[in-house]
Design a protein around this motif. Structure first.
Motif, PDB file in Angstrom:
ATOM      1  N   HIS A  18       8.759 -17.532  -5.102  1.00  0.00           N
ATOM      2  CA  HIS A  18       8.105 -16.609  -4.783  1.00  0.00           C
ATOM      3  C   HIS A  18       5.986 -17.309  -5.155  1.00  0.00           C
ATOM      4  CE1 HIS A  18       6.190 -13.688  -8.126  1.00  0.00           C
ATOM      5  NE2 HIS A  18       5.361 -13.367  -6.858  1.00  0.00           N
ATOM      6  N   SER A  20       1.934 -16.777  -4.471  1.00  0.00           N
ATOM      7  CA  SER A  20       0.498 -15.575  -4.596  1.00  0.00           C
ATOM      8  C   SER A  20      -0.486 -16.080  -4.241  1.00  0.00           C
ATOM      9  CB  SER A  20       0.885 -14.349  -5.929  1.00  0.00           C
ATOM     10  OG  SER A  20       0.052 -13.455  -6.072  1.00  0.00           O
ATOM     11  N   ILE A  58       8.929 -14.579  -1.474  1.00  0.00           N
ATOM     12  CA  ILE A  58       8.410 -13.384  -1.903  1.00  0.00           C
ATOM     13  C   ILE A  58       6.622 -13.980  -2.025  1.00  0.00           C
ATOM     14  CG2 ILE A  58       7.960 -12.221  -3.615  1.00  0.00           C
ATOM     15  CD1 ILE A  58      10.629 -11.730  -3.967  1.00  0.00           C
ATOM     16  N   HIS A  59       5.822 -13.261  -0.820  1.00  0.00           N
ATOM     17  CA  HIS A  59       4.359 -13.087  -1.489  1.00  0.00           C
ATOM     18  C   HIS A  59       3.771 -12.494  -1.934  1.00  0.00           C
ATOM     19  CE1 HIS A  59      -0.228 -14.853  -0.746  1.00  0.00           C
ATOM     20  NE2 HIS A  59       0.634 -15.089  -0.056  1.00  0.00           N
ATOM     21  N   SER A  60       2.888 -11.663  -3.467  1.00  0.00           N
ATOM     22  CA  SER A  60       3.177 -10.911  -3.881  1.00  0.00           C
ATOM     23  C   SER A  60       0.980 -10.416  -4.239  1.00  0.00           C
ATOM     24  CB  SER A  60       3.462 -11.253  -5.435  1.00  0.00           C
ATOM     25  OG  SER A  60       3.260 -12.349  -6.365  1.00  0.00           O
ATOM     26  N   PHE A  92       9.119 -12.076   2.410  1.00  0.00           N
ATOM     27  CA  PHE A  92       8.632 -10.577   1.780  1.00  0.00           C
ATOM     28  C   PHE A  92       7.315 -10.263   1.724  1.00  0.00           C
ATOM     29  CE2 PHE A  92      13.347 -10.954   2.583  1.00  0.00           C
ATOM     30  CZ  PHE A  92      13.584 -10.146   3.206  1.00  0.00           C
ATOM     31  N   SER A  93       6.187  -9.467   1.712  1.00  0.00           N
ATOM     32  CA  SER A  93       4.657  -9.703   1.434  1.00  0.00           C
ATOM     33  C   SER A  93       3.699  -8.413   1.536  1.00  0.00           C
ATOM     34  CB  SER A  93       4.663 -10.351   2.430  1.00  0.00           C
ATOM     35  OG  SER A  93       2.902 -10.541   2.461  1.00  0.00           O
ATOM     36  N   ASN A 127      11.388  -0.663   0.412  1.00  0.00           N
ATOM     37  CA  ASN A 127      12.289  -2.169  -0.447  1.00  0.00           C
ATOM     38  C   ASN A 127      13.021  -2.321   1.384  1.00  0.00           C
ATOM     39  OD1 ASN A 127      13.289   1.544  -0.882  1.00  0.00           O
ATOM     40  ND2 ASN A 127      14.691   0.676  -0.048  1.00  0.00           N
ATOM     41  N   ILE A 135      15.508  -5.920  -3.111  1.00  0.00           N
ATOM     42  CA  ILE A 135      13.516  -5.556  -3.398  1.00  0.00           C
ATOM     43  C   ILE A 135      12.917  -4.350  -3.035  1.00  0.00           C
ATOM     44  CG2 ILE A 135      11.883  -8.309  -2.403  1.00  0.00           C
ATOM     45  CD1 ILE A 135      14.281  -9.258  -0.898  1.00  0.00           C
ATOM     46  N   VAL A 169       7.582  -6.461  -6.868  1.00  0.00           N
ATOM     47  CA  VAL A 169       7.290  -7.324  -6.240  1.00  0.00           C
ATOM     48  C   VAL A 169       5.945  -6.213  -6.702  1.00  0.00           C
ATOM     49  CG1 VAL A 169       5.980  -8.499  -4.169  1.00  0.00           C
ATOM     50  CG2 VAL A 169       8.693  -7.962  -4.738  1.00  0.00           C
ATOM     51  N   ALA A 197       8.091 -10.012  -9.634  1.00  0.00           N
ATOM     52  CA  ALA A 197       7.217 -10.975  -8.883  1.00  0.00           C
ATOM     53  C   ALA A 197       5.651 -10.408  -8.603  1.00  0.00           C
ATOM     54  CB  ALA A 197       8.140 -11.082  -7.347  1.00  0.00           C
TER      55      ALA A 197
END
Length: 407
Positions: A18, A20, A58-60, A92-93, A127, A135, A169, A197
């Motif tokens: 994770h 960001s 995951i990029h938040s 996922f972003s 999602n 997610i 997220v 996240a």
């Protein structure tokens, strides 16, 4: 995906990275060198993520500094994404406030990379499933749209209830971690996700929430010098999250900033000695540092002081940012007041005189939007505010009419 399934069949623990607030394309202080520093640290983080052998990333939010990234920023991310894809690691972003255009039907730059495998979480595609992990998330919502944000969070919470493991997220500020300019109160967040996240705050926060963990991994490099205290304490980087067990386990992975930041308070009485001490440490750095100096007890013209600093350190630093405190207490107080806060913080301080919180929120949202030259987004913020304002006034007038009619 075949690699992922093979790994899980062998009994490997499900884990993900994770990160960001990468802010690719950010040119701090207008310096090309600082833009390159952000690219460099992003590439190092991709290296570390692959080394960690995670199942997904995951990029938040705030992947880019602006909603119209430079070619170099786009190319740097494309290279990183393709490296992850080559290692069998999907990403996922969501869009943050920096890489969003606040207007109807606008799309963030993240969508450019969908054909390279980026999974973009949006109001349309809220999602995804990764094996048995749900997610879900939303892009950044300004405070003027908080009601809409809360309604959508309630919908995602209902969906998450049908899954054993779930991740939320978001790129939002929370009142528990921000004294001002937040979009959500802690009680607004659904409590049935396993991992939260978050992005938006540039400092590292790891907290227990609901049945899981709430984490802000922070920015990947020093975006503003006021991040230095947290950087010295927690470093910059990302987290690796292990979803095995009743509660996620979070491991902090620190990646050193490519450039040193020196922040010192020096009395004018010892100025030259202290400057020489700083200069002696600079030889240990691969790159010229950014130096912030707070010079106290000055009893001469500050121009002369600056010339001394420039003479001693000018050839050794990428940038020197001095702040002067004169012996005269009244002048010192004025300087501190004017320079210790940035433009946004000064705006917030000034707004404290107003009792109307909606006006304060409007002003802050407009500042954020106009700072990005987003005129269309600013118009949307103003339009939403007045639509809401007049709706409330109309409701009051209707209520008054009904009360008068009943008398």
């Amino acid at each position: 995906m075949v690699i992922k399934k093979q790994k899980l069949e062998k009994g490997n623990i499900m884990k993900f990275a994770h990160l960001s607030d990468t802010h690719l394309g950010y040119r701090q202080f207008g310096l090309n060198e600082r833009e390159k520093d952000f690219y460099e640290v992003f590439e190092l983080i991709i290296d570390k993520i692959i080394e960690e052998n995670v199942d997904f990333v995951i990029h938040s939010g705030d992947l880019f500094e602006t909603a119209r990234p430079s070619p170099n920023a786009l190319l740097t991310f494309q290279k990183g994404l393709l490296r992850l894809k080559g290692a069998g690691i999907p990403m996922f972003s969501i869009a943050g406030n920096h890489d969003s255009v606040m207007r109807k039907e606008a799309i963030p730059p993240q969508v450019l990379f969908k054909k390279w495998g980026l999974k973009v979480i949006s109001p349309i595609n809220t999602n995804y499933m990764f094996d048995d992990v749900f997610i879900a998330g939303l892009p950044y919502y300004p405070s003027s749209q908080s009601k809409n944000l809360k309604n959508k969070l309630a919908e995602l919470s209902q969906k998450a209830a049908n899954h054993e493991k779930s991740i939320l997220v978001l790129h939002q500020g929370i009142d528990k971690y921000l004294s001002f300019q937040y979009e959500l109160e802690i009680g607004d967040i659904p409590d049935n996700f396993d991992y939260y996240a978050f992005g938006h705050l540039h400092k590292y926060i790891e907290d227990d929430f609901g049945k899981g963990k709430l984490v802000y991994p922070g920015s990947i490099d020093i975006w503003r010098t006021n991040e230095l205290p947290d950087y010295k304490k927690n470093g910059k980087g990302f987290v690796v999250v292990d979803l095995d067990g009743p509660k996620p386990a979070v491991k902090r992975v620190v990646v050193e900033s490519p450039r040193a930041f020196i922040d010192k308070t020096i009395s004018y009485d010892n100025l030259e000695d202290e400057l020489r001490n700083i200069k002696s440490t600079i030889n240990d750095f691969d790159k010229k540092p950014i130096i912030s100096l707070n010079i106290t007890n000055i009893d001469i013209d500050t121009t002369d002081v600056y010339e001394i600093i420039k003479k001693e350190l000018g050839d050794y630093a990428l940038m020197i940012r001095p702040k002067f405190q004169l012996i005269d207490e009244e002048v010192e107080e004025l300087i501190n007041k004017d320079t210790s806060l940035g433009p946004k913080e000064l705006l917030v301080e000034g707004l404290k005189e107003f009792d109307d919180e909606s006006i304060s929120r409007l002003a802050i949202d407009l500042y954020d939007s106009l700072s990005k030259d987003d005129n269309e987004g600013s118009e949307k913020i103003i339009s939403d505010y007045y639509d809401n304002h007049f709706a409330i006034e109309e409701e009051k007038d209707t209520q008054t009419t009904l009360e008068e009619g009943s008398q």
